[in-house]
Each structure stands twice: as structure tokens, then as C-alpha cells.
Design a protein around this motif. Structure first.
Motif, PDB file in Angstrom:
ATOM      1  N   TYR A 112      37.386 127.290  59.321  1.00 31.66           N
ATOM      2  CA  TYR A 112      36.195 126.725  58.949  1.00 31.66           C
ATOM      3  C   TYR A 112      35.268 128.112  58.680  1.00 31.66           C
ATOM      4  O   TYR A 112      35.097 128.975  59.824  1.00 31.66           O
ATOM      5  N   PRO A 113      34.966 128.149  57.554  1.00 29.31           N
ATOM      6  CA  PRO A 113      33.923 129.457  57.211  1.00 29.31           C
ATOM      7  C   PRO A 113      32.674 129.722  57.783  1.00 29.31           C
ATOM      8  O   PRO A 113      32.412 130.861  58.146  1.00 29.31           O
ATOM      9  N   ALA A 114      32.134 128.736  58.576  1.00 29.68           N
ATOM     10  CA  ALA A 114      31.042 128.888  59.277  1.00 29.68           C
ATOM     11  C   ALA A 114      31.326 129.774  60.645  1.00 29.68           C
ATOM     12  O   ALA A 114      30.139 130.435  61.328  1.00 29.68           O
ATOM     13  N   GLY A 115      32.518 129.751  60.982  1.00 27.01           N
ATOM     14  CA  GLY A 115      32.928 130.672  62.115  1.00 27.01           C
ATOM     15  C   GLY A 115      32.819 132.002  61.962  1.00 27.01           C
ATOM     16  O   GLY A 115      32.850 132.834  62.995  1.00 27.01           O
ATOM     17  N   ARG A 116      32.521 132.590  60.835  1.00 25.41           N
ATOM     18  CA  ARG A 116      32.305 133.881  60.392  1.00 25.41           C
ATOM     19  C   ARG A 116      31.064 134.352  61.145  1.00 25.41           C
ATOM     20  O   ARG A 116      30.774 135.648  61.056  1.00 25.41           O
ATOM     21  N   TYR A 117      30.204 133.326  61.437  1.00 26.76           N
ATOM     22  CA  TYR A 117      28.671 133.670  61.973  1.00 26.76           C
ATOM     23  C   TYR A 117      28.797 132.949  63.437  1.00 26.76           C
ATOM     24  O   TYR A 117      29.505 132.255  63.706  1.00 26.76           O
ATOM     25  N   ASP A 118      28.092 133.647  64.112  1.00 26.14           N
ATOM     26  CA  ASP A 118      28.009 133.481  65.688  1.00 26.14           C
ATOM     27  C   ASP A 118      27.512 131.844  65.803  1.00 26.14           C
ATOM     28  O   ASP A 118      28.187 131.191  66.693  1.00 26.14           O
ATOM     29  N   LYS A 119      26.708 131.481  65.212  1.00 29.47           N
ATOM     30  CA  LYS A 119      26.338 130.225  65.196  1.00 29.47           C
ATOM     31  C   LYS A 119      27.433 129.242  64.809  1.00 29.47           C
ATOM     32  O   LYS A 119      27.860 128.190  65.788  1.00 29.47           O
ATOM     33  N   GLY A 120      28.219 129.218  63.956  1.00 29.14           N
ATOM     34  CA  GLY A 120      29.419 128.350  63.282  1.00 29.14           C
ATOM     35  C   GLY A 120      30.548 128.369  64.541  1.00 29.14           C
ATOM     36  O   GLY A 120      31.200 127.757  64.831  1.00 29.14           O
ATOM     37  N   PHE A 121      30.548 129.910  64.725  1.00 28.03           N
ATOM     38  CA  PHE A 121      31.597 130.051  65.967  1.00 28.03           C
ATOM     39  C   PHE A 121      31.446 129.266  67.042  1.00 28.03           C
ATOM     40  O   PHE A 121      32.124 128.574  67.741  1.00 28.03           O
ATOM     41  N   PHE A 122      30.028 129.489  67.673  1.00 26.99           N
ATOM     42  CA  PHE A 122      29.795 128.451  69.004  1.00 26.99           C
ATOM     43  C   PHE A 122      30.057 126.921  68.546  1.00 26.99           C
ATOM     44  O   PHE A 122      30.392 126.357  69.503  1.00 26.99           O
ATOM     45  N   GLU A 123      29.421 126.667  67.526  1.00 21.22           N
ATOM     46  CA  GLU A 123      29.508 124.972  67.155  1.00 21.22           C
ATOM     47  C   GLU A 123      30.903 124.598  67.314  1.00 21.22           C
ATOM     48  O   GLU A 123      31.388 123.555  67.676  1.00 21.22           O
ATOM     49  N   ILE A 124      31.869 125.323  66.697  1.00 22.67           N
ATOM     50  CA  ILE A 124      33.216 125.011  66.763  1.00 22.67           C
ATOM     51  C   ILE A 124      33.928 124.861  68.207  1.00 22.67           C
ATOM     52  O   ILE A 124      34.730 123.916  68.623  1.00 22.67           O
ATOM     53  N   ILE A 125      33.530 125.902  68.872  1.00 21.32           N
ATOM     54  CA  ILE A 125      33.942 125.815  70.501  1.00 21.32           C
ATOM     55  C   ILE A 125      33.237 124.952  71.072  1.00 21.32           C
ATOM     56  O   ILE A 125      33.947 124.189  71.862  1.00 21.32           O
ATOM     57  N   TYR A 126      32.004 124.790  70.965  1.00 19.64           N
ATOM     58  CA  TYR A 126      31.445 123.780  71.907  1.00 19.64           C
ATOM     59  C   TYR A 126      31.800 122.627  71.604  1.00 19.64           C
ATOM     60  O   TYR A 126      32.096 121.778  72.388  1.00 19.64           O
ATOM     61  N   ASP A 127      31.757 122.043  70.409  1.00 25.74           N
ATOM     62  CA  ASP A 127      31.826 120.808  69.985  1.00 25.74           C
ATOM     63  C   ASP A 127      32.887 120.366  69.311  1.00 25.74           C
ATOM     64  O   ASP A 127      33.308 119.124  69.038  1.00 25.74           O
ATOM     65  N   GLY A 128      34.053 121.257  69.107  1.00 28.08           N
ATOM     66  CA  GLY A 128      35.247 120.864  68.632  1.00 28.08           C
ATOM     67  C   GLY A 128      35.455 121.123  67.134  1.00 28.08           C
ATOM     68  O   GLY A 128      34.539 121.146  66.470  1.00 28.08           O
ATOM     69  N   ALA A 129      36.600 120.665  66.573  1.00 32.65           N
ATOM     70  CA  ALA A 129      36.821 120.822  65.249  1.00 32.65           C
ATOM     71  C   ALA A 129      38.006 119.626  65.044  1.00 32.65           C
ATOM     72  O   ALA A 129      38.349 119.057  65.967  1.00 32.65           O
ATOM     73  N   ARG A 130      38.647 119.980  63.830  1.00 33.41           N
ATOM     74  CA  ARG A 130      39.808 118.733  63.638  1.00 33.41           C
ATOM     75  C   ARG A 130      41.178 119.339  64.219  1.00 33.41           C
ATOM     76  O   ARG A 130      41.045 120.411  64.836  1.00 33.41           O
ATOM     77  N   ALA A 131      42.076 118.267  64.265  1.00 34.83           N
ATOM     78  CA  ALA A 131      43.530 118.927  64.893  1.00 34.83           C
ATOM     79  C   ALA A 131      43.208 119.130  66.358  1.00 34.83           C
ATOM     80  O   ALA A 131      42.925 118.127  66.905  1.00 34.83           O
ATOM     81  N   MET A 132      43.827 120.317  66.779  1.00 38.06           N
ATOM     82  CA  MET A 132      43.937 120.266  68.244  1.00 38.06           C
ATOM     83  C   MET A 132      42.807 121.120  68.730  1.00 38.06           C
ATOM     84  O   MET A 132      42.467 121.268  69.942  1.00 38.06           O
ATOM     85  N   MET A 133      41.882 121.311  68.065  1.00 37.80           N
ATOM     86  CA  MET A 133      40.661 122.054  68.589  1.00 37.80           C
ATOM     87  C   MET A 133      39.821 121.107  69.025  1.00 37.80           C
ATOM     88  O   MET A 133      38.719 120.871  68.382  1.00 37.80           O
ATOM     89  N   GLY A 134      39.846 121.028  70.407  1.00 37.82           N
ATOM     90  CA  GLY A 134      38.920 119.964  71.076  1.00 37.82           C
ATOM     91  C   GLY A 134      37.849 120.616  71.527  1.00 37.82           C
ATOM     92  O   GLY A 134      37.739 121.778  71.673  1.00 37.82           O
ATOM     93  N   PRO A 135      36.645 119.850  71.847  1.00 41.80           N
ATOM     94  CA  PRO A 135      35.418 120.570  72.462  1.00 41.80           C
ATOM     95  C   PRO A 135      35.710 121.048  73.623  1.00 41.80           C
ATOM     96  O   PRO A 135      36.366 120.578  74.474  1.00 41.80           O
ATOM     97  N   GLN A 136      34.927 122.301  73.856  1.00 43.05           N
ATOM     98  CA  GLN A 136      35.288 123.062  74.873  1.00 43.05           C
ATOM     99  C   GLN A 136      34.032 122.933  75.958  1.00 43.05           C
ATOM    100  O   GLN A 136      34.053 123.648  76.861  1.00 43.05           O
ATOM    101  N   ARG A 137      33.176 122.040  75.618  1.00 43.20           N
ATOM    102  CA  ARG A 137      31.665 121.853  76.218  1.00 43.20           C
ATOM    103  C   ARG A 137      32.093 121.411  77.552  1.00 43.20           C
ATOM    104  O   ARG A 137      31.080 121.724  78.739  1.00 43.20           O
TER     105      ARG A 137
END
Length: 194
Positions: A112-137
Motif C-alpha cells: 500500500y503506497p500510502a505506508g511510505r508516509y506515517d499517516k498511511g502507515f498508521f491507517e494500515i496498522i490501526y484499521d487493517g488492510a486486505r488479506a491477513m493484515m487485520g486491524p490492530q486497534r
């Protein structure tokens, strides 16, 4: 025929929406802009009313207002982030962030190219993404996520110019970390076969 046209129209609209979301996530945040955190897959605004509660530290307040992680250069926070990473993230991303079931996190490539920036990285970790990357909130508080992010940023081993979470002047002075042996071996094996 009409059914196929409707499907293609919906699919095109969906792809256009996702590409617009990705483009919006890559835009720099200015002091005048209101930071809005969005789910990396749906684009929906993240609801912070639930999830693991934690202390609203100065770092959390600052990040929620600016999307700038104050922990990126804080050695104590990076150490805490490493401990949290080993517990919450290493099972999928490897003990050295070299990648296992999930991708490596210390290089310049981002699924997810947004992960190259801290905002996008946070969004991926907090709210998850596809496949096995579930939300960590529910596993990590916002402050803990920021510390994990700082740890991951501290072990970046790729091209300094691609460390896009850093301001340009900091990128010019960045000395990358050493590439983990597991990642280096996998990269060499890949290059031999391709």
C-alpha cells in the motif's frame, strides 16, 4: 449484456475510487489542513470511538493533529516499539521486519503506497488492510502504534531518498540500517533466478 455493462461500470467506479483514495493518502499534509484518517481499503473515515484505550500522550495529540510521529527519533519510544513489534507483529513480518507471511517492512517497497508516509502507515496498522493484515486497534493503543511505527522506521535499510516519511533534509542525512541477513539472502536468491 446489460448485466456485464453494470458489472464493468461498478468495477471501474470502485477502481477509480481506490486510486483516488491512494492519491489522496499520498498528498502532503499542510498546517492548514484537517487530518482525516481513513481505512486503506474502503476510504471510510476511521472511527476512533472504540479500540484499545491508552494514554493520550503529547505524541498522540500531535499525531492526530499533524500526522507527524514525534517518536521517530525517540530512542526510548523506539525500544518500547521494538518490544511491542516482537509481540504483535513479528509473527507475520519477521523478527527483523524481513517479511514472512506478511511483507518486509524495512525496505522501500510498500504493498500500500500510502505506508511510505506515517499517516498511511498508521491507517494500515490501526484499521487493517486486505488479506491477513487485520486491524490492530484492539491490540495496540494509538500511542503503542506510534512507537511500533518508530521502531520500524528506525530499522529502514533501503535507499535514503525513498524514506518518504522524513523531510527532504533528513533523508539527505539518513544512514540506512543494516539489511537483515534473511532478507538479503532471499533477495540474492531471487536475483539469481530472475
Amino acid at each position: 449484456m446489460m448485466r456485464n455493462l453494470q458489472f464493468l461500470t461498478r468495477k471501474t467506479a470502485c477502481l477509480l475510487g481506490l486510486s483516488m483514495l491512494t492519491a489522496a493518502s499520498l498528498l502532503p499534509i499542510t498546517a492548514d489542513a484537517q487530518v482525516t484518517f481513513r481505512n486503506g481499503m474502503t476510504g471510510e473515515v476511521i472511527d476512533f470511538s472504540f479500540g484499545k484505550k491508552g494514554e493520550e500522550t503529547e505524541a498522540v495529540k500531535h499525531f492526530m493533529e499533524t500526522a507527524e510521529n514525534l517518536y521517530n527519533h525517540d530512542e526510548k519510544a523506539i525500544k518500547v516499539g521494538e518490544d511491542l513489534f516482537m509481540t504483535a507483529c513479528s509473527g507475520c513480518h519477521g523478527h527483523h521486519a524481513e517479511g514472512k507471511l506478511g511483507p518486509a517492512l524495512g525496505d522501500a517497497y510498500w504493498t500500500y503506497p500510502a505506508g511510505r508516509y506515517d499517516k498511511g502507515f498508521f491507517e494500515i496498522i490501526y484499521d487493517g488492510a486486505r488479506a491477513m493484515m487485520g486491524p490492530q486497534r484492539n491490540n495496540l493503543s494509538i500511542d503503542e502504534i506510534l512507537q511500533v511505527m518508530a521502531f520500524v522506521r528506525s530499522i529502514y535499510w533501503d535507499d535514503p531518498e525513498k524514506a518518504l516519511w522524513l523531510p527532504e533534509e533528513e533523508r539527505a542525512n539518513l544512514v540506512p540500517a543494516e539489511m537483515p541477513a534473511e532478507f538479503k539472502e532471499a533477495l540474492e536468491n531471487f536475483n539469481k533466478t530472475h
